[in-house]
Write a protein that holds these residues in place. Structure first.
Motif, PDB file in Angstrom:
ATOM      1  N   ALA A   8       0.824  -1.211   0.000  1.00  0.00           N
ATOM      2  CA  ALA A   8       0.000   0.000   0.000  1.00  0.00           C
ATOM      3  C   ALA A   8       0.853   1.253   0.000  1.00  0.00           C
ATOM      4  O   ALA A   8       0.416   2.319  -0.430  1.00  0.00           O
ATOM      5  N   GLU A   9       2.106   1.150   0.499  1.00  0.00           N
ATOM      6  CA  GLU A   9       2.975   2.323   0.600  1.00  0.00           C
ATOM      7  C   GLU A   9       3.556   2.749  -0.740  1.00  0.00           C
ATOM      8  O   GLU A   9       4.167   3.801  -0.848  1.00  0.00           O
ATOM      9  N   ASN A  10       3.410   1.918  -1.780  1.00  0.00           N
ATOM     10  CA  ASN A  10       3.923   2.313  -3.083  1.00  0.00           C
ATOM     11  C   ASN A  10       3.215   3.560  -3.584  1.00  0.00           C
ATOM     12  O   ASN A  10       2.075   3.836  -3.223  1.00  0.00           O
ATOM     13  N   ILE A  11       3.883   4.305  -4.450  1.00  0.00           N
ATOM     14  CA  ILE A  11       3.317   5.537  -4.975  1.00  0.00           C
ATOM     15  C   ILE A  11       2.006   5.287  -5.692  1.00  0.00           C
ATOM     16  O   ILE A  11       1.135   6.160  -5.786  1.00  0.00           O
ATOM     17  N   ALA A  54      -6.998  12.479 -10.190  1.00  0.00           N
ATOM     18  CA  ALA A  54      -5.769  13.069 -10.717  1.00  0.00           C
ATOM     19  C   ALA A  54      -5.147  14.084  -9.765  1.00  0.00           C
ATOM     20  O   ALA A  54      -3.921  14.116  -9.593  1.00  0.00           O
ATOM     21  N   PHE A  55      -5.956  14.921  -9.132  1.00  0.00           N
ATOM     22  CA  PHE A  55      -5.389  15.917  -8.229  1.00  0.00           C
ATOM     23  C   PHE A  55      -4.836  15.254  -6.974  1.00  0.00           C
ATOM     24  O   PHE A  55      -3.739  15.591  -6.511  1.00  0.00           O
ATOM     25  N   GLU A  56      -5.559  14.306  -6.425  1.00  0.00           N
ATOM     26  CA  GLU A  56      -5.037  13.599  -5.249  1.00  0.00           C
ATOM     27  C   GLU A  56      -3.744  12.864  -5.596  1.00  0.00           C
ATOM     28  O   GLU A  56      -2.793  12.842  -4.797  1.00  0.00           O
ATOM     29  N   CYS A  57      -3.694  12.250  -6.790  1.00  0.00           N
ATOM     30  CA  CYS A  57      -2.484  11.567  -7.224  1.00  0.00           C
ATOM     31  C   CYS A  57      -1.329  12.555  -7.340  1.00  0.00           C
ATOM     32  O   CYS A  57      -0.193  12.249  -6.942  1.00  0.00           O
ATOM     33  N   LEU A  58      -1.606  13.745  -7.859  1.00  0.00           N
ATOM     34  CA  LEU A  58      -0.571  14.773  -7.979  1.00  0.00           C
ATOM     35  C   LEU A  58      -0.056  15.171  -6.604  1.00  0.00           C
ATOM     36  O   LEU A  58       1.163  15.266  -6.382  1.00  0.00           O
ATOM     37  N   CYS A 183       3.753   9.927 -13.263  1.00  0.00           N
ATOM     38  CA  CYS A 183       2.960   9.181 -12.290  1.00  0.00           C
ATOM     39  C   CYS A 183       1.487   9.552 -12.385  1.00  0.00           C
ATOM     40  O   CYS A 183       0.604   8.694 -12.287  1.00  0.00           O
ATOM     41  N   VAL A 184       1.196  10.830 -12.593  1.00  0.00           N
ATOM     42  CA  VAL A 184      -0.194  11.259 -12.744  1.00  0.00           C
ATOM     43  C   VAL A 184      -0.787  10.666 -14.016  1.00  0.00           C
ATOM     44  O   VAL A 184      -1.923  10.171 -14.023  1.00  0.00           O
ATOM     45  N   LEU A 185      -0.040  10.699 -15.113  1.00  0.00           N
ATOM     46  CA  LEU A 185      -0.521  10.115 -16.360  1.00  0.00           C
ATOM     47  C   LEU A 185      -0.794   8.622 -16.221  1.00  0.00           C
ATOM     48  O   LEU A 185      -1.761   8.104 -16.788  1.00  0.00           O
ATOM     49  N   LEU A 186       0.036   7.924 -15.463  1.00  0.00           N
ATOM     50  CA  LEU A 186      -0.105   6.484 -15.309  1.00  0.00           C
ATOM     51  C   LEU A 186      -1.197   6.120 -14.310  1.00  0.00           C
ATOM     52  O   LEU A 186      -2.147   5.401 -14.640  1.00  0.00           O
ATOM     53  N   PHE A 187      -1.072   6.614 -13.074  1.00  0.00           N
ATOM     54  CA  PHE A 187      -1.949   6.145 -12.008  1.00  0.00           C
ATOM     55  C   PHE A 187      -3.327   6.791 -12.010  1.00  0.00           C
ATOM     56  O   PHE A 187      -4.296   6.202 -11.525  1.00  0.00           O
ATOM     57  N   ALA A 188      -3.433   7.990 -12.558  1.00  0.00           N
ATOM     58  CA  ALA A 188      -4.744   8.637 -12.694  1.00  0.00           C
ATOM     59  C   ALA A 188      -5.283   8.466 -14.106  1.00  0.00           C
ATOM     60  O   ALA A 188      -6.425   8.058 -14.308  1.00  0.00           O
ATOM     61  N   GLY A 189      -4.458   8.789 -15.107  1.00  0.00           N
ATOM     62  CA  GLY A 189      -4.914   8.740 -16.485  1.00  0.00           C
ATOM     63  C   GLY A 189      -4.998   7.344 -17.070  1.00  0.00           C
ATOM     64  O   GLY A 189      -5.692   7.120 -18.061  1.00  0.00           O
TER      65      GLY A 189
END
Length: 291
Positions: A8-11, A54-58, A183-189
């Motif tokens: 869970a601690e991973n980005i 996306a904002f939370e991921c950022l 990271c935003v593009l990957l984990f949110a997008g």
């Protein structure tokens, strides 16, 4: 309890990050980089990503800058507890969302744009560099409210617009570098073909010989995104980080004690690692030419 092996601690946020277990083409890999990623997937996990707000991921990625995910996770949790209590959107592992809002109650960007900097810094203090990070988060939150209208509109922009345009827009924000944008593009997008490069990925890729030893972070990213199939880039990134933590650390890679102790031994050029002398140097200091 989830059987997802990703911490869970991973980005990515682990089981709460919008990723899900997936399977991929098992044919003979076309490149050595793909073979490495396939082996890492067998060792750890094969997942697809996308679905995070996306904002939370950022914000989560900014908190992780210059610190470990283990240290930044409590800061993220504390921030969400204090500033996101009224949020109505759901961001579970399924990636399902409630109807979009246009700012207003429960909008995390609006809450952080109006936050007291000292209070926010105290809230995220476990992440380190908390004064700098709190200033950046408030500045970015204000920009997102002003330019996009709120976190849901920004989320739609990240998911739906041209990925190059999204990346450029993210890189224009104060404190957002290539790794954070990717990271935003990957984990949110949920974008294929995005391989974020952090210190682990930068070190391991050059040590394995998958990129020139003197490649900077962007050079490593270009090689990986060229040589790894787009759908495998996501778990390639997260699994490589885990490999760096468990086997291929900066100073004491597992191969120093026993070549067979490393699961990537048959795929690694050991650039900058000399098991005979125990010496470990940055691959750039070795000067091996790109193949």
């Amino acid at each position: 309890m989830s059987d997802d092996p990703e911490p869970a601690e991973n980005i990515s946020g682990g089981t709460a990050g919008g990723g899900y277990a997936d399977t991929f083409d098992a044919d003979t890999p076309a490149t050595r980089a793909e073979a490495v990623v396939d082996s890492l997937g067998d060792l750890y996990w094969q997942k697809s990503y996308g679905g995070r707000n996306a904002f939370e991921c950022l914000v989560r990625t900014i908190l992780s800058q210059n610190t470990s995910d283990v240290a930044s996770q409590p800061a993220h949790d504390a921030l969400m507890d204090r500033y996101a209590e009224a949020r109505s959107a759901s961001n579970g592992a399924s990636g399902e969302r409630s109807e979009p809002r246009s700012g207003g109650a429960g909008d995390l960007a609006e809450a952080l744009a109006a936050a007291d900097q000292v209070e926010l810094a105290e809230t995220i203090s476990s992440a380190g560099l908390y004064n700098q990070k709190s200033e950046r988060i408030i500045d970015i939150a204000d920009r997102i409210v002003t330019e996009y209208g709120g976190e849901d509109e920004f989320d739609a922009f990240v998911r739906e617009d041209d990925p190059g345009a999204v990346r450029d827009a993210l890189l224009e924000m104060t404190g957002v570098g290539p790794k954070t944008a990717d990271c935003v593009l990957l984990f949110a997008g949920g974008r294929d073909g995005v391989f974020p490069v952090d210190t682990h990925v930068h070190r391991i890729t050059r040590r394995l010989g998958l990129a020139p030893p003197d490649a900077d972070h962007e050079g490593v990213r270009e090689h990986l995104e060229r040589d790894v199939p787009g759908e495998k880039c996501g778990f390639g990134h997260t699994a490589m980080i885990q490999f760096g933590r468990e086997y291929c650390s900066a100073r004491t890679p597992a191969c120093l004690d026993d070549p067979d102790a490393c699961p990537m031994a048959d795929l690694c050029d050991q650039v900058g690692v000399d098991p005979e002398t125990g010496e470990v140097t940055d691959p750039a200091d070795v000067g091996i030419a790109d193949d």
